[in-house]
Each structure stands twice: as C-alpha cells, then as structure tokens.
Design an enzyme around this catalytic site. Sequence first.
Site, PDB file in Angstrom:
ATOM      1  N   SER A  84       0.159   8.468  16.889  1.00  0.00           N
ATOM      2  CA  SER A  84      -0.770   8.672  18.021  1.00  0.00           C
ATOM      3  C   SER A  84      -1.413  10.053  17.956  1.00  0.00           C
ATOM      4  O   SER A  84      -2.597  10.215  18.258  1.00  0.00           O
ATOM      5  CB  SER A  84      -0.024   8.509  19.349  1.00  0.00           C
ATOM      6  OG  SER A  84       0.328   7.153  19.520  1.00  0.00           O
TER       7      SER A  84
ATOM      8  N   GLU B 223       0.454   3.824  10.097  1.00  0.00           N
ATOM      9  CA  GLU B 223      -1.012   3.821   9.928  1.00  0.00           C
ATOM     10  C   GLU B 223      -1.639   4.949  10.765  1.00  0.00           C
ATOM     11  O   GLU B 223      -2.727   4.803  11.316  1.00  0.00           O
ATOM     12  CB  GLU B 223      -1.577   2.440  10.236  1.00  0.00           C
ATOM     13  CG  GLU B 223      -0.926   1.421   9.308  1.00  0.00           C
ATOM     14  CD  GLU B 223      -1.634   0.093   9.193  1.00  0.00           C
ATOM     15  OE1 GLU B 223      -2.740  -0.035   9.720  1.00  0.00           O
ATOM     16  OE2 GLU B 223      -1.070  -0.795   8.534  1.00  0.00           O
TER      17      GLU B 223
ATOM     18  N   ILE C 145      11.104  -5.428  34.483  1.00  0.00           N
ATOM     19  CA  ILE C 145      10.976  -6.646  35.292  1.00  0.00           C
ATOM     20  C   ILE C 145      12.159  -7.579  35.039  1.00  0.00           C
ATOM     21  O   ILE C 145      12.627  -8.282  35.938  1.00  0.00           O
ATOM     22  CB  ILE C 145       9.613  -7.341  34.998  1.00  0.00           C
ATOM     23  CG1 ILE C 145       8.479  -6.473  35.559  1.00  0.00           C
ATOM     24  CG2 ILE C 145       9.570  -8.755  35.585  1.00  0.00           C
ATOM     25  CD1 ILE C 145       7.080  -6.885  35.115  1.00  0.00           C
TER      26      ILE C 145
ATOM     27  N   GLY D  50       3.437  12.759   4.896  1.00  0.00           N
ATOM     28  CA  GLY D  50       3.325  11.655   5.860  1.00  0.00           C
ATOM     29  C   GLY D  50       1.991  11.744   6.550  1.00  0.00           C
ATOM     30  O   GLY D  50       0.975  11.289   6.020  1.00  0.00           O
ATOM     31  N   SER D  51       1.964  12.395   7.718  1.00  0.00           N
ATOM     32  CA  SER D  51       0.680  12.567   8.426  1.00  0.00           C
ATOM     33  C   SER D  51      -0.311  13.331   7.551  1.00  0.00           C
ATOM     34  O   SER D  51      -1.507  13.045   7.556  1.00  0.00           O
ATOM     35  CB  SER D  51       0.914  13.342   9.725  1.00  0.00           C
ATOM     36  OG  SER D  51       1.753  12.604  10.580  1.00  0.00           O
TER      37      SER D  51
ATOM     38  N   PHE E 266       0.869  -1.179   0.000  1.00  0.00           N
ATOM     39  CA  PHE E 266       0.000   0.000   0.000  1.00  0.00           C
ATOM     40  C   PHE E 266       0.901   1.222   0.000  1.00  0.00           C
ATOM     41  O   PHE E 266       1.697   1.414   0.933  1.00  0.00           O
ATOM     42  CB  PHE E 266      -0.840  -0.070   1.270  1.00  0.00           C
ATOM     43  CG  PHE E 266      -1.762   1.083   1.555  1.00  0.00           C
ATOM     44  CD1 PHE E 266      -3.023   1.147   0.971  1.00  0.00           C
ATOM     45  CD2 PHE E 266      -1.405   2.053   2.472  1.00  0.00           C
ATOM     46  CE1 PHE E 266      -3.902   2.179   1.293  1.00  0.00           C
ATOM     47  CE2 PHE E 266      -2.280   3.090   2.796  1.00  0.00           C
ATOM     48  CZ  PHE E 266      -3.526   3.139   2.204  1.00  0.00           C
TER      49      PHE E 266
ATOM     50  N   THR F 106       5.830  -0.821   3.292  1.00  0.00           N
ATOM     51  CA  THR F 106       5.984  -2.166   3.854  1.00  0.00           C
ATOM     52  C   THR F 106       5.839  -3.227   2.766  1.00  0.00           C
ATOM     53  O   THR F 106       4.904  -3.164   1.962  1.00  0.00           O
ATOM     54  CB  THR F 106       4.924  -2.404   4.960  1.00  0.00           C
ATOM     55  OG1 THR F 106       5.126  -1.437   5.983  1.00  0.00           O
ATOM     56  CG2 THR F 106       5.049  -3.810   5.547  1.00  0.00           C
TER      57      THR F 106
HETATM   58  C1  LIG Z   1       8.321   0.685   9.325  1.00  0.00           C
HETATM   59  C2  LIG Z   1       7.315   1.556   8.628  1.00  0.00           C
HETATM   60  C3  LIG Z   1       6.435   0.998   7.737  1.00  0.00           C
HETATM   61  C4  LIG Z   1       5.546   1.806   7.015  1.00  0.00           C
HETATM   62  N1  LIG Z   1       4.723   1.245   6.067  1.00  0.00           N
HETATM   63  C5  LIG Z   1       3.992   2.059   5.267  1.00  0.00           C
HETATM   64  C6  LIG Z   1       3.247   1.515   4.165  1.00  0.00           C
HETATM   65  O1  LIG Z   1       3.228   0.289   3.940  1.00  0.00           O
HETATM   66  N2  LIG Z   1       2.581   2.362   3.342  1.00  0.00           N
HETATM   67  C7  LIG Z   1       2.557   3.730   3.565  1.00  0.00           C
HETATM   68  O2  LIG Z   1       1.938   4.420   2.787  1.00  0.00           O
HETATM   69  N3  LIG Z   1       3.247   4.263   4.601  1.00  0.00           N
HETATM   70  C8  LIG Z   1       3.954   3.475   5.451  1.00  0.00           C
HETATM   71  N4  LIG Z   1       4.671   4.004   6.496  1.00  0.00           N
HETATM   72  C9  LIG Z   1       4.634   5.462   6.701  1.00  0.00           C
HETATM   73  C10 LIG Z   1       3.901   5.869   7.971  1.00  0.00           C
HETATM   74  O3  LIG Z   1       2.523   5.682   7.827  1.00  0.00           O
HETATM   75  C11 LIG Z   1       4.309   7.324   8.260  1.00  0.00           C
HETATM   76  O4  LIG Z   1       5.673   7.295   8.659  1.00  0.00           O
HETATM   77  C12 LIG Z   1       3.440   7.966   9.331  1.00  0.00           C
HETATM   78  O5  LIG Z   1       2.129   8.172   8.865  1.00  0.00           O
HETATM   79  C13 LIG Z   1       3.999   9.295   9.824  1.00  0.00           C
HETATM   80  O6  LIG Z   1       4.380  10.136   8.768  1.00  0.00           O
HETATM   81  P1  LIG Z   1       5.826  10.802   8.776  1.00  0.00           P
HETATM   82  O7  LIG Z   1       6.809   9.722   9.032  1.00  0.00           O
HETATM   83  O8  LIG Z   1       5.978  11.599   7.552  1.00  0.00           O
HETATM   84  O9  LIG Z   1       5.845  11.738  10.059  1.00  0.00           O
HETATM   85  P2  LIG Z   1       5.351  13.266  10.108  1.00  0.00           P
HETATM   86  O10 LIG Z   1       4.010  13.383   9.504  1.00  0.00           O
HETATM   87  O11 LIG Z   1       6.443  14.133   9.592  1.00  0.00           O
HETATM   88  O12 LIG Z   1       5.203  13.476  11.689  1.00  0.00           O
HETATM   89  C14 LIG Z   1       6.293  13.812  12.535  1.00  0.00           C
HETATM   90  C15 LIG Z   1       5.711  14.116  13.917  1.00  0.00           C
HETATM   91  O13 LIG Z   1       4.815  15.250  13.820  1.00  0.00           O
HETATM   92  C16 LIG Z   1       3.540  14.893  14.353  1.00  0.00           C
HETATM   93  N5  LIG Z   1       2.493  15.590  13.612  1.00  0.00           N
HETATM   94  C17 LIG Z   1       2.351  15.676  12.246  1.00  0.00           C
HETATM   95  N6  LIG Z   1       1.236  16.368  11.957  1.00  0.00           N
HETATM   96  C18 LIG Z   1       0.667  16.719  13.138  1.00  0.00           C
HETATM   97  C19 LIG Z   1      -0.506  17.440  13.499  1.00  0.00           C
HETATM   98  N7  LIG Z   1      -1.353  17.934  12.576  1.00  0.00           N
HETATM   99  N8  LIG Z   1      -0.777  17.620  14.819  1.00  0.00           N
HETATM  100  C20 LIG Z   1       0.059  17.104  15.760  1.00  0.00           C
HETATM  101  N9  LIG Z   1       1.175  16.424  15.480  1.00  0.00           N
HETATM  102  C21 LIG Z   1       1.477  16.224  14.185  1.00  0.00           C
HETATM  103  C22 LIG Z   1       3.463  13.384  14.182  1.00  0.00           C
HETATM  104  O14 LIG Z   1       2.510  12.804  15.055  1.00  0.00           O
HETATM  105  C23 LIG Z   1       4.887  12.975  14.501  1.00  0.00           C
HETATM  106  O15 LIG Z   1       5.051  12.925  15.895  1.00  0.00           O
HETATM  107  C24 LIG Z   1       5.529   3.214   7.252  1.00  0.00           C
HETATM  108  C25 LIG Z   1       6.396   3.771   8.195  1.00  0.00           C
HETATM  109  C26 LIG Z   1       7.293   2.967   8.873  1.00  0.00           C
HETATM  110  C27 LIG Z   1       8.234   3.610   9.852  1.00  0.00           C
END
Ligand SMILES: Cc1cc2nc3c(=O)[nH]c(=O)nc-3n(C[C@H](O)[C@H](O)[C@H](O)COP(=O)(O)OP(=O)(O)OC[C@H]3O[C@@H](n4cnc5c(N)ncnc54)[C@H](O)[C@@H]3O)c2cc1C
Length: 384
Positions: free
Chosen positions: A367, A364, A338, A130-131, A122, A157
């Site tokens: 938090s 996915e 523990i 990202g987010s 996916f 993934t």
């Molecule tokens: C091992 C692994 C497997 C993955 N597999 C897949 C996959 O199969 N397919 C896929 O599409 N993606 C995949 N991902 C991507 C994953 O879904 C993203 O890494 C995740 O959604 C976070 O996006 P980012 O890493 O860009 O972090 P960012 O969006 O840059 O976030 C960085 C920090 O800012 C915070 N933040 C961002 N926006 C806000 C907001 N509006 N309010 C408050 N806090 C905020 C976040 O919570 C986080 O703490 C994978 C990631 C990993 C590490």
Amino acid sequence: MIRDQETFSILLDTIRRFVRERLIPAEQQVVDSDEIPDAIVKAMREMGLFGLTIPPEYGGLGLTMEEEVLVSIEMCRASPAFRSLAGTNNGIGSQGIVIDGTDVQKRKYLPRLASGELIGSFALTEPGAGSDAGSLTTSARRDGDHYILNGAKRYITNAPEAGVFTVMARTDPDSKDANGVSAFIVERNVRGLVVGKPDRKMGQRGAHTADVVFDNVRVPAANLIGGREGAGFKTAMKVLDKARLNIAAVCVGAATRMLDDALKYAIERRQFGQPIAEFQLVQAMLADCKTEIFAAQSMTLEAARKRDNGGNITLEAACCKYYASEMCGRVADRAVQIHGGAGYMAEYAVERFYRDVRLFRLYEGTSQIQQLVIARNLIRNAAR
Ligand SMILES: Cc1cc2nc3c(=O)[nH]c(=O)nc-3n(C[C@H](O)[C@H](O)[C@H](O)COP(=O)(O)OP(=O)(O)OC[C@H]3O[C@@H](n4cnc5c(N)ncnc54)[C@H](O)[C@@H]3O)c2cc1C
C-alpha cells in the site's frame, strides 16, 4: 470494453455456476490438502481459465481489461487460491511476453500458457530487493548465444508448479538502478535452476510460493524478452500496471463473498430475541461494507475501460489496488465482527478469508508503494 455482451454474459454465467457448484464446495478440501484437486484444475483448463487474457491467435480468450475485471470479481467469490493457480498465466506470468515479447517468443510460449499445460511465474523480488525492486542483483552475463544467470528470487507465486519463469536480471553490471535490468524467459528444466521448498504462509493454502535460485543457468539469448537489453524493468512495470487492476478486482470479489457470508449470518443469528441483522450497529457494518465494495468496483471498472481505450493507467491502477486492497481488509474485519465468536472459528469461511486477503495489501506493491506511485504521478503531472 465489452465486445459482445451476449457471449460474455454466457461466460460470466458459466463461471458463476462453476464457482457456486465446484469451487466453494471444494474450499475445505483445498485447505486440508494444500492442493487444488486435479479434477478442478482440469475443469479450469477446459473452460479456458488459464488463457483468459492471452490473445486468441495464441489460443487464449483475449479478454479486454473490463472483461477480465468482471471475470476476476466472479472467480474470487471462492477462495483466492483457485484464482492464484491460473492467475499467473493470465497476469504476471504471461503478460511480459504478451506485451513486449517477440513473435517467435509469443508463438513458442503463449499457446501452452493459454491451455494451462505450462504454468508461468514472474520472478522480480529478491531477498535484498522487495519494494525497491529496481535494485535487484540477479545478474545475466552475455556468453556467446547465451546469458548466464546467477542470483536468487524470493516468494515467487506458483514457482513449485511453474514450467517457465519471467526473470528480471541485471545485464549491465555497472548499473545500480532499473535501467540495467533485462527480462528473460527461463524454462524450468535447465541445469542450475533450483526451486526451494514451498513457503509456509499465513493463508491462501493451495496457492504456493517458493525461492528460485539461479546458479550459472544458461539461457538462450533468443529468450531475452523483446530482444532488447535494459528494457526489462519497464516490461515488469507494464505487467504490474495491468496486474494491479486485476488484484483490485480480486479484492472486490473476495469482499463480496465475505459480505454475502456476513449478511447471511446476520439474518440467521438471533440475539435478544431477534436476528442480529435488525440491530442498527450491525446494519452500519453491512452498509459500510457494501458502500466500499461498490466504490472499489466502480473505480476498477472505470480504470479498466480507460486501459481498453489505450490510456495510460499507471496512476489509476495504483489508486485501485491501494483502495480495493485496504477496503478488502476492512470488510474482512467487519465480516469477522458480525460473526462474533464464530468469526474466529475455522469452520466459518470468514476466518480463512480474513487471513487470505491480508496478502493483497502486500504483494504487487505494498500500500505504501501505491501511495508513492500515486503521489509521484500527481507531482509529475503538475509540473507539465
Ligand atoms: C504470498 C506472496 C506472493 C508473492 N508473489 C510474488 C511473485 O510471484 N513474484 C515476485 O516477484 N514477488 C512476489 N512477492 C513479493 C512481493 O511483491 C513483495 O513481498 C512486496 O513487493 C514487498 O517487498 P518486501 O517483502 O521485500 O517488503 P519491503 O520492501 O522490505 O517492505 C517492508 C515495509 O516497508 C515499507 N516500505 C518499503 N519501502 C518504502 C518506502 N520507500 N516508503 C514507505 N514505505 C516503504 C513497505 O511498504 C512495507 O510496509 C510475493 C509476496 C508474497 C508474500
């Protein structure tokens, strides 16, 4: 809902035995080789573990959400890498097609995903999205009977193993938000699609992620999921609602394993002339783990039943994923505590699980994103 308790109990017993006799003993081999052994992949295929959620008419077991949650809890008593390999076929790698695909798309791809012959991935996340996934910039431009895809996806993934990708790309070049996004089924062996080197990760050795780059990749228009432009982000969110419940179950399974290991260690390890399990401060950690696991399991099953009854579970799935993944982190921390110094040593599984489960609070939807989804839904519901 559980449709046939007797048949389902046999499936759960078989998985429980498989986890105990095959998966847990192979954990160290997976760490050392960074691969799931072929014999285990073959056994997983034969047990139908790649097609748990794919409807029976396409060769899967067609589990209900409640059944899927119970299976994931059992599977994830072993290293999460085992689940990850089949996890995308049961979740984010197939559900776009299951939920919104056309009949032709379902017939063409689901049977091979269900058998595990094909691995599905996916691809939503990008280096700059990202987010805020709705801001993605991978483009899909219509050209006769095809679309031409350009862009890059990150941390995907099972990309190194994948035979087919669900790719979210922007079909409306004038849009900046989720409304201009469509979902495509993209086969691996097409010109211009390049999968990067596997990422070096904190944990979950044996489960792989990589970048996927699209350089003028031609995709047949027939592979637009559901045949409709602009519906792709909604498809992705429907897939993620379901996947978040599954991740909550994964967290319950992994936390249960860590508690089992911590309990066993606490009973065996003696200090001050008695098992450390006799100390009330250690008992408090054990009790807190059990209480939180029970809470996460109960809420996840409740939300799964609501989905099985046709309810919208966007809010509940976010609550479950948020609570269960944070709970799993707290259980991991206590399980290491523990174990004392042993918990910091690689020969004990908790050291590895501590790193493995950190991921669940990130992917996915982090938090923080779950908190936003929960609050947004509360506010929207209050305004009705
Ligand atoms: C091992 C692994 C497997 C993955 N597999 C897949 C996959 O199969 N397919 C896929 O599409 N993606 C995949 N991902 C991507 C994953 O879904 C993203 O890494 C995740 O959604 C976070 O996006 P980012 O890493 O860009 O972090 P960012 O969006 O840059 O976030 C960085 C920090 O800012 C915070 N933040 C961002 N926006 C806000 C907001 N509006 N309010 C408050 N806090 C905020 C976040 O919570 C986080 O703490 C994978 C990631 C990993 C590490």
